[in-house]
Design an enzyme around this catalytic site. Structure first.
Site, PDB file in Angstrom:
ATOM      1  N   SER A  83      56.981  14.841  44.451  1.00 19.16           N
ATOM      2  CA  SER A  83      56.033  15.684  45.193  1.00 19.16           C
ATOM      3  C   SER A  83      56.544  17.109  45.346  1.00 19.16           C
ATOM      4  CB  SER A  83      55.772  15.115  46.601  1.00 19.16           C
ATOM      5  OG  SER A  83      55.438  13.756  46.541  1.00 19.16           O
ATOM      6  N   ARG A  84      57.243  17.602  44.323  1.00 18.75           N
ATOM      7  CA  ARG A  84      58.001  18.835  44.507  1.00 18.75           C
ATOM      8  C   ARG A  84      57.336  20.103  44.009  1.00 18.75           C
ATOM      9  NH1 ARG A  84      61.003  19.855  39.675  1.00 18.75           N
ATOM     10  NH2 ARG A  84      62.746  20.747  40.825  1.00 18.75           N
TER      11      ARG A  84
ATOM     12  N   THR B  50      54.454  21.960  44.230  1.00 15.27           N
ATOM     13  CA  THR B  50      53.881  22.999  45.082  1.00 15.27           C
ATOM     14  C   THR B  50      55.000  23.753  45.786  1.00 15.27           C
ATOM     15  OG1 THR B  50      51.807  21.815  45.438  1.00 15.27           O
ATOM     16  CG2 THR B  50      52.424  23.432  47.106  1.00 15.27           C
TER      17      THR B  50
ATOM     18  N   ALA C 269      53.710  25.146  53.051  1.00 19.29           N
ATOM     19  CA  ALA C 269      53.282  23.906  52.400  1.00 19.29           C
ATOM     20  C   ALA C 269      54.398  22.879  52.326  1.00 19.29           C
ATOM     21  CB  ALA C 269      52.785  24.211  50.988  1.00 19.29           C
ATOM     22  N   LYS C 270      54.008  21.610  52.287  1.00 17.38           N
ATOM     23  CA  LYS C 270      54.942  20.512  52.069  1.00 17.38           C
ATOM     24  C   LYS C 270      54.551  19.798  50.781  1.00 17.38           C
ATOM     25  CE  LYS C 270      55.672  19.463  56.964  1.00 17.38           C
ATOM     26  NZ  LYS C 270      55.630  18.474  58.038  1.00 17.38           N
TER      27      LYS C 270
ATOM     28  N   GLU D 190      52.971  11.925  47.095  1.00 17.43           N
ATOM     29  CA  GLU D 190      53.346  10.499  47.172  1.00 17.43           C
ATOM     30  C   GLU D 190      53.070   9.883  48.524  1.00 17.43           C
ATOM     31  OE1 GLU D 190      57.342   9.822  44.955  1.00 17.43           O
ATOM     32  OE2 GLU D 190      57.335  11.884  45.720  1.00 17.43           O
TER      33      GLU D 190
END
Lengths: 151, 751, 289
Positions: free
Chosen positions: B517-518, B520, B704-705, B709
């Site tokens: 999920s990296r 962004t 943002a995070k 996932e």
């Protein structure tokens, strides 16, 4: 064999064991219809055969003799997307896009038969189209919006 | 007021996808294209005695048949420098699973390639397969890798505080062992690619994959081709979810193109795809919790045994994440968990959305439910009593600072959930369950993921149009759109002015893997570093023309303006032209490294709730409502974010209720999508409700995070616990089938 | 896929003579949803496929008063939507509506479903419950055979060389008869039945005159739960009686353990769902599952 695809008549020679799916993709270069499993389990190859949604992998090319096939390439007109296609874009119904052509074809068939489907009827119409990305909800939203005229 | 951030900008690739124009790897048609086929091992474990390729070579239209002896280079590759995977198993060696490749065929047509592969005569000496981690750990078990004693791929520990003292202080102790299934990604597009050697001697790979740099590395390692002669371009990916993260068929494809001298197309049949790429690690998790009567958890102890399959792959990291994710969002300061990755001859295990965290969430949330029953405390109340509090440091040293949003999530969840509905009939029961989790995401501080640095290039052309080049991969998650939004926002231009080019190892700076999920976060930050530098350049030139100081100027509304007098401005395209004419550098590379020198993950918080109605006569489950609530940080694109949340939730539903790739003696028992079942549109809950809150992440682009996932993590145990609540009996089976529900109902009646 | 020849006979006679001549190396192609999958998987290797869709009169749906005559090439979609079938043999329409998904139903035929003879074939339990008979046409003419006799094992049917299934003749539900089909799958669509059940109950004056209970996917072919039927015949329904019948039905099942379920699990499901089925037949409601 003779077959009309997206309104255009074609005459081709195909081996008897060739699937309609392979004929569309390889002999006619219409790669919009996808091969996800080649066994009728996923619906990625859904096309309309005389208006009826079928898995093109389970139809022999020769069985389409004298019939009309509609694929995703025949859905938009020259200058406009079909309302379903527009709605799919707007509602986030497209992620990886691999199931999208099949989904659109199933949706077109549904709305032709049932212009005002309930959400359950939409789900039933899509039950043969697997999607792994979207979780289906935004796809159902898009179709519902078009049916209601708000799409 | 932001123009693009927080707006559901339509994805630029949508038009191609809805019209069928987008060309996936299997749609490509290159001149002189031949077709490849992989001959896979007929046995999970066998000594490869001999291969006779003559019958295949005799078939007209066969161009090349390749066995191990034909390969240049070492014939070994593997993740993280564990180079123990062969491209083709050499005669004399043992196969390790049914997805090991024995030979490669290149032919004029798919049909000929298929026939030729079948015609290759292979002499195997079949051996008994090591078919479970427990069997693999026995003293007399055969070694799958000579160097791995006890078939141990890795052993990891997560320890904090004083576990023994913790349990001594506990008044109630519960323990259970859970078995989590092998989950298959079932992306709609099977592995596919085209490879050719161009007229300058460069090997070009066009394929669907999640790590172009890793693929180039593996091709180099296995085949000895210099990196400067390998170019990997990612075609639009028809779904990944981690299943295309490891190199899949690209090394085989590279060998075929390199040795046959023609372009080669290779598309895996679904049946081959199902046994070939790595799946979610099946795990046996024994977990023990001790608590005081008031519900406060005093200690956690346990053991995780993960089936690594034949090769190490990402097992070290997955097991590491699982053991550190077991405490979840709860305050558990005495922890002792050991995690083992064990080799078997079963299918390969690797990355799948969640990467070990879903398995941990299953064990933890099911056991907390059991603890609640033992304490006679309402399950959600027990969880609340153990929430991490703002200011608590999570025990995992791998987590940084992220505002604790559990209380807000809890409150919002109650709003979305409403009261528990009544049962619809006399023989029905409604059950409800709520779980919480603390999902993690990469922030560029895990060396193996991004090799400690990630780049993106932004170029302003002389006409004011902008190109952003980034090495991340568009899997459908929408990274291209998000990066366009970030680029356009910072440069204060229209998002349509920005074109994002992705995932070409030759044109994009190193970006690491599309996973965890990296993208962004890391690429967004890299883009902002580039646009920041560009802004300075534009402002410097504009300052000259406007006769102002640079600190008086801003980029706003498509122009460089005097902050105090917006009418004094130069349009973006115009100032771009000026800079270009004056020889300024308008192509900046932003190189992002996590600001601290620490090995950490980012983290966030989530909650899931489910209402189910169980028919006590038949065990039939009606999914009334499923709520998924996620702290997403600043949401860049709401529609795309919702898409991730829906997709992950439904994958969690599948994991809980129907998905399991079972093997017997190393052979797959669910060989097609008719046996391996994923949710259809009719399997959705009656109400699937998403919610999000936005607690900005301090170092994320616009706050943002990483969220791709997260939503999966506690969906699965929430469903199971809701059924358990309805039935009044413990549920441990994953996936939970109707026959298990009936068995649980009967158990409850017996009690 | 292994190559085969394709022939599209224009008449039943041509189909029969072609099949006879081809012998073991010939097969009928109807909807293709089973045959083409098997060929691709290497489980069938016909040298010639005979497309039945060119033969006239195989796609009719005829109301013959007390029975329905259904052509072998009628599709599942047609069965599911036909007002005639829904009125006269509702359990068959219910079954057809749950086969696969729309794409499959638009091609799959009732004849193909019967002749493929999977133990889990969904059209079979309701047809057996109604006492369906088959019309077979072969080189020696036509003959009629009960569906029950026709199915002899998994994938095994009593088709003589050159013989073709032409019609399925199904007695209609008379007034006073209630019938239902239900299937249990691992998901709500596109699922091979874990178990399936068809029930047909004739009730007059509060007494169960005749009951037929069919169990699918729990034996080599779909089977009648005779003991369960015996227990119900001539009695008034009661909770205890229905539960006993369900228990007997579960005992009569001979399920196997496979990738979809365990044998024990199937037995438990049969008992639970047989009770549900009987309750819904007695109540006369179409209960939603």
């Amino acid at each position: 064999m003779r077959v009309t695809v997206n309104g255009t008549p074609h005459e081709l020679n195909v081996a008897p064991h060739r699937s309609l799916l392979d004929m569309l993709r390889e002999d006619l270069g219409l790669t919009g219809t996808k091969k996800g499993c080649d066994a009728g389990d996923c619906g990625a190859c859904t096309v309309l055969l005389d208006g009826v949604p079928v898995n093109a992998c389970l139809v022999l090319a020769v069985q389409a003799e004298g019939r009309a096939v509609l694929t995703i390439e025949g859905v938009a007109t020259e200058d406009r997307l079909h309302p379903l296609q527009e709605a799919f874009v707007r509602y986030g119904a497209v992620q990886c896009g691999f199931c999208t052509p099949g989904m659109v074809m199933s949706a077109i068939a549904l709305l032709n038969e049932t212009p005002q489907p309930s959400r359950t009827e939409i789900q039933d119409a899509l039950a043969g189209n697997l999607c792994r990305c979207t979780g289906y909800v935004q796809i159902i939203d898009a179709i519902e919006a078009v049916a209601k005229g708000t799409g | 007021m932001m123009r693009h951030i927080g707006r559901s900008v339509e994805r630029a690739d949508a038009w191609g996808k809805v019209t069928g124009q987008t060309k996936y790897a299997g749609d490509l048609q290159l001149p002189r294209q031949h077709h490849g086929r992989i001959l896979f091992s007929a046995h999970p474990r066998a000594r490869l005695v001999a291969i006779d390729t003559a019958p295949a070579l005799a078939i007209p239209g066969v161009r090349k048949v390749i066995t191990a002896g034909d390969l240049p280079g070492s014939n070994r590759y593997g993740y993280n420098s564990v180079l123990h995977r062969p491209v083709l198993v050499p005669p004399g060696e043992e196969t390790r699973f049914v997805g090991d490749a024995i030979a490669l065929v290149v032919a004029e047509s798919e049909a000929i390639a298929r026939r030729a592969a079948k015609a290759i005569f292979v002499n195997y000496d079949p051996l008994p397969a090591v078919s479970s981690p427990r069997q693999a750990m026995l003293p007399d078990a055969p070694r799958i890798h000579a160097a791995a004693e006890g078939n141990c791929c890795c052993r990891r520990e997560f320890a904090h505080g004083d576990v023994a003292a913790g349990f001594r202080g506990a008044e109630v102790i519960v323990e259970q062992t859970y078995f989590t299934p092998r989950q298959e990604h079932a992306f709609l597009e099977t592995e596919a690619g085209v490879a050719f050697v161009d007229d300058t001697g460069v090997l070009q790979i066009l394929s669907c994959l999640q790590d172009p740099y890793g693929v180039a590395e593996d091709i180099h390692q296995a085949l000895g081709i210099p990196k400067s002669r390998i170019r990997v371009k990612v075609t639009p990916v028809g779904g990944g979810f981690g299943g295309k993260l490891d190199t899949t068929l690209q090394v085989h494809l590279a060998a075929m193109a390199w040795l046959s001298g023609v372009p080669v197309r290779l598309v895996l049949d679904r049946e081959d795809s199902l046994f070939f790429h790595a799946k979610r690690h099946p795990m046996e998790i024994r977990l023990r919790l001790g608590a005081r009567r008031d519900g406060t958890i005093q200690a956690m102890e346990g053991e995780v045994i993960a089936d690594a399959g034949p090769y190490s792959g990402r097992t070290f990291e997955v097991v590491g994440l699982t053991i550190s994710a077991l405490t979840g969002p709860y305050r558990i300061n005495n922890v002792g968990v050991v995690g083992l990755g064990i080799y078997t001859n079963n299918l390969d295990s690797g990355a799948f959305r969640g990467f070990g965290a879903p398995q941990a969430a299953i064990a933890r949330e099911l056991l907390i439910e059991k603890l609640a029953r033992a304490l006679d405390v309402e399950p959600v109340e027990l969880r609340r009593r153990n929430f991490l509090q703002p200011g608590d440091r999570p025990v995992s040293a791998m987590l940084g600072d992220s505002p604790n949003s559990l209380a807000e999530l809890d409150a919002r969840l109650q709003e979305l959930l409403g009261p528990k509905p009544p049962a619809s009939g006399p023989s029905k029961r409604v059950g409800r369950a709520i779980s919480f989790d603390m999902p993690v995401f990469d922030v560029g501080a895990i060396p193996v993921l991004g090799k400690s640095g990630v780049g993106a290039t932004v170029e302003i052309h002389s006409d004011g149009s902008v190109s952003t080049h980034a090495g991340g991969v568009e899997l459908g998650q929408g990274v291209a759109t998000v990066l366009a939004q970030i680029t356009a926002e910072d440069l204060a231009i229209d998002v349509n002015q920005v074109r994002v080019e992705l995932s070409d190892t030759w044109t994009c700076p190193r970006a690491g893997r599309t996973s965890a999920s990296r993208l962004t976060y890391v690429l967004g930050n890299a883009v902002l570093l580039a646009t920041g530098a560009l802004r300075a350049t534009l402002i410097a030139r504009a300052a000259e023309r406007l006769q102002a100081r640079p600190d008086q100027l801003v980029l706003r509304d498509g122009a460089v303006q005097l902050a105090e007098e917006p009418d004094r401005a130069i349009a973006f395209a115009e100032i771009a032209r000026t800079c270009s004419d004056r020889g300024d550098n308008l192509r900046e590379e932003g190189w992002y490294r996590y600001p601290e020198d620490r090995y950490i993950y980012g983290h966030t918080f989530m909650a899931a709730a489910a209402d189910v109605e169980v028919d006590l006569g038949t065990g039939d489950i009606r999914l009334l409502k499923l709520v998924n609530l996620l702290d997403m940080g600043k949401v860049i694109n709401p529609t795309l974010a919702a898409g991730q949340q829906y997709g992950a939730t439904v994958q969690g539903l599948g994991l809980g209720l129907m998905e399991s790739m079972t093997t017997k003696d190393g052979r797959l028992q669910t060989p097609t999508l008719a046996e391996y079942l994923i949710p259809t549109a009719l399997d959705l809950p009656e109400a699937l409700i998403l919610g999000s809150i936005e607690t900005p992440y301090p170092t994320g682009p616009y706050g943002a995070k990483g969220i791709g996932e997260a939503a999966l993590n506690c969906t699965t145990p929430t469903l199971l616990n809701a059924v358990a609540d309805a039935v009044g009996a413990e549920i441990c089976q994953v996936p939970l089938l109707q026959e298990h529900v009936l068995a649980a109902i009967m158990r409850h009646e017996d009690d | 896929m292994t190559a085969f020849e394709y022939v599209k006979p224009a008449s039943l006679e041509q189909l029969i003579s072609g099949l006879l001549k081809a012998g073991r190396s010939g097969a009928v192609l109807a909807g293709g949803t089973d045959v083409l999958v098997k060929i691709r998987a290497g489980k069938m290797e016909p040298r010639v496929l005979f497309d039945a869709s060119g033969v006239p009169n195989l796609r009719g749906l005829h109301d013959e008063g007390e029975r329905l005559r259904i052509g072998a090439a009628v599709t599942m979609a047609e069965l599911a939507s036909s007002p005639l079938v829904r009125a006269k043999v509702p359990a068959l329409a219910e079954a057809a509506a749950q086969v696969g998904a729309r794409q499959i139903r638009n091609r799959a035929t009732v004849g193909g479903n019967i002749v493929t003879a999977s133990p889990a074939a969904d059209s079979v339990p309701p047809l057996l419950a109604s006492g369906a008979a088959l019309i077979l046409a072969g080189p020696d003419g036509r003959r009629e055979l009960s569906l029950a006799e026709f199915l002899t094992g998994p994938g095994q049917v009593l088709l003589a060389p050159g013989e073709v299934l032409v019609d399925v003749v199904v007695p209609a539900d008379r007034p006073g008869i209630r019938s239902r089909f239900l299937k249990v799958g691992r998901r709500r669509a596109m699922a091979i039945s874990v178990i399936s059940l068809a029930g047909r109950l004739e009730m007059t004056g509060g007494i169960m005159r005749e009951a037929r209970i069919l169990l699918g996917a729990v034996a080599p072919t779909a089977i009648r739960a005779f003991h369960a039927e015996d227990a119900l015949r001539g009695r008034r329904p009661s909770a205890a009686l229905l539960a006993e019948a369900a228990r007997l039905a579960a005992e009569e099942a001979r399920p196997i353990t496979d990738v979809r379920a365990t044998a024990d699990g199937r037995r438990r499901l049969v008992e639970a769902w047989a009770l549900h089925l009987l309750q819904s037949l007695v109540d006369g409601e179409r209960r939603c599952v």
